[in-house]
Design a protein around this motif. Structure first.
Motif, PDB file in Angstrom:
ATOM      1  N   TYR A  71     -19.096  -3.694   3.862  1.00  0.00           N
ATOM      2  CA  TYR A  71     -18.285  -3.046   4.889  1.00  0.00           C
ATOM      3  C   TYR A  71     -19.139  -2.791   6.137  1.00  0.00           C
ATOM      4  N   GLY A  72     -18.450  -2.461   7.233  1.00  0.00           N
ATOM      5  CA  GLY A  72     -19.168  -2.071   8.445  1.00  0.00           C
ATOM      6  C   GLY A  72     -19.550  -3.209   9.355  1.00  0.00           C
ATOM      7  N   TYR A  73     -19.101  -4.425   9.018  1.00  0.00           N
ATOM      8  CA  TYR A  73     -19.462  -5.564   9.862  1.00  0.00           C
ATOM      9  C   TYR A  73     -18.676  -5.473  11.164  1.00  0.00           C
ATOM     10  N   ALA A  74     -19.399  -5.383  12.283  1.00  0.00           N
ATOM     11  CA  ALA A  74     -18.769  -5.049  13.565  1.00  0.00           C
ATOM     12  C   ALA A  74     -17.697  -6.049  13.982  1.00  0.00           C
ATOM     13  N   ALA A  75     -17.900  -7.340  13.653  1.00  0.00           N
ATOM     14  CA  ALA A  75     -16.988  -8.367  14.170  1.00  0.00           C
ATOM     15  C   ALA A  75     -15.622  -8.388  13.473  1.00  0.00           C
ATOM     16  N   VAL A  76     -15.475  -7.633  12.389  1.00  0.00           N
ATOM     17  CA  VAL A  76     -14.201  -7.652  11.662  1.00  0.00           C
ATOM     18  C   VAL A  76     -13.149  -6.858  12.449  1.00  0.00           C
ATOM     19  N   PRO A  77     -11.943  -7.435  12.653  1.00  0.00           N
ATOM     20  CA  PRO A  77     -10.909  -6.694  13.388  1.00  0.00           C
ATOM     21  C   PRO A  77     -10.572  -5.363  12.712  1.00  0.00           C
ATOM     22  N   LYS A  78     -10.216  -4.371  13.533  1.00  0.00           N
ATOM     23  CA  LYS A  78     -10.007  -3.009  13.032  1.00  0.00           C
ATOM     24  C   LYS A  78      -8.975  -2.962  11.890  1.00  0.00           C
ATOM     25  N   GLN A  79      -7.873  -3.719  12.075  1.00  0.00           N
ATOM     26  CA  GLN A  79      -6.819  -3.716  11.046  1.00  0.00           C
ATOM     27  C   GLN A  79      -7.377  -4.166   9.700  1.00  0.00           C
ATOM     28  N   ASP A  80      -8.209  -5.203   9.730  1.00  0.00           N
ATOM     29  CA  ASP A  80      -8.801  -5.728   8.491  1.00  0.00           C
ATOM     30  C   ASP A  80      -9.729  -4.690   7.865  1.00  0.00           C
ATOM     31  N   LYS A  81     -10.462  -3.969   8.737  1.00  0.00           N
ATOM     32  CA  LYS A  81     -11.376  -2.929   8.220  1.00  0.00           C
ATOM     33  C   LYS A  81     -10.590  -1.857   7.483  1.00  0.00           C
ATOM     34  N   ILE A  82      -9.499  -1.427   8.108  1.00  0.00           N
ATOM     35  CA  ILE A  82      -8.701  -0.361   7.495  1.00  0.00           C
ATOM     36  C   ILE A  82      -8.107  -0.851   6.176  1.00  0.00           C
ATOM     37  N   ARG A  83      -7.553  -2.085   6.213  1.00  0.00           N
ATOM     38  CA  ARG A  83      -6.964  -2.638   4.983  1.00  0.00           C
ATOM     39  C   ARG A  83      -8.029  -2.695   3.896  1.00  0.00           C
TER      40      ARG A  83
END
Ligand code: GDP
Length: 254
Positions: free
Chosen positions: A111-123
């Motif tokens: 987790y925490g990879y900056a390039a991942v879109p916010k929606q994907d991070k939350i999911r």
């Protein structure tokens, strides 16, 4: 569907056979049996299992894949989790001697990879929290942490999620990776700080490069997955000596 270990084989004999080997050799031999079992984009796609499951979690780049590959002595095992399409998946690896699965390692996406879109991070955070809170056979969590950064905000959130389960007996280990990058003084300092933050869990220094901490982590995971092994070994020794097992010390099987 529940996958059960093959009960037609006597798994206890595999444990008893190991009594002449050193604990580290036993643990590393067991980890070397790791095989890719399955991958799932969400919790409900995972098979129900009735063997102990140990989950590896951590920030992207913390050294999780390297640690899993080092522990299992397999160059590519956890890098399967980095293949396109699988980076956000939960990847399961079976463990067990003589083809008899007796535990599972789970590689949760970093987790925490900056390039991942916010929606994907939350999911993803929801999938992970769900897994950590509800996975029934989960018996231990290994959190990988790059000691040069220490525990980050996302690690702290994860600690909050698992705290109730750790209080109920879930095993917990923080592995401080890449310890070869620290001086002795730095290593000692971060070790004691992280112990204070671990909330009852264990903390170990690890370096894949310098091969430090590998045996300690391997033995701990083996013990987690084989809590009765000490009893079985002692019972066997007592039976061979023709004595009662009732007063036998439990030992730790390693
Ligand atoms: P993951 O994203 O958590 O799976 O991390 P990786 O296992 O891919 O490692 C991230 C980076 O850290 C890579 O460049 C590795 O070569 C490096 N790395 C991993 N373990 C060690 C270690 O023990 N020592 C050093 N110096 N570098 C490491």
């Amino acid at each position: 569907m529940t996958i059960t270990p093959n009960r037609s084989q006597d798994t206890s004999s595999a444990l008893i056979d190991t009594s002449e080997k050193s604990p580290a050799v036993v643990a590393l031999g067991w980890l070397h049996t790791a095989k890719f079992l399955t991958t799932a984009p969400q919790l409900h796609f995972l098979p129900a299992l009735d063997v102990p499951e140990i989950a590896f979690v951590g920030r992207s780049n913390a050294g999780k894949s390297t640690c899993i590959n080092t522990l299992t002595q397999q160059k590519q095992l956890a890098f399967a989790s980095k293949k396109p399409g699988r980076t956000q998946h939960i990847n399961l690896f079976s463990l067990g001697k003589q083809g008899v699965m007796d535990a599972v390692l789970t590689d949760l996406p970093g987790y925490g990879y900056a390039a991942v879109p916010k929606q994907d991070k939350i999911r993803w955070q929801q999938v992970m929290a769900n897994y950590l809170v509800t996975r029934e056979n989960l018996m231990g969590i290994v959190l990988m942490c790059d000691p040069r950064h220490g525990l980050t905000e996302l690690d702290e959130i994860l600690l909050d999620v698992i705290r109730p389960r750790v209080q109920e007996g879930l095993k917990f280990l923080i592995v401080l990776t890449k310890s070869d990058k620290l001086t002795r003084t730095e290593a000692a300092k971060i070790l004691s700080i992280t112990k204070l933050q671990a909330g009852g869990g264990e903390v170990m220094l690890f370096s894949a490069t310098k091969r430090k901490g590998i045996e300690d982590v391997a033995q701990l995971l083996w013990k987690w997955a084989h809590p009765d092994a000490g009893k079985k070994l002692n019972a066997s020794a007592q039976a061979n000596a023709g004595t009662s097992t009732e007063d036998a010390p439990l030992g730790d099987g390693l």
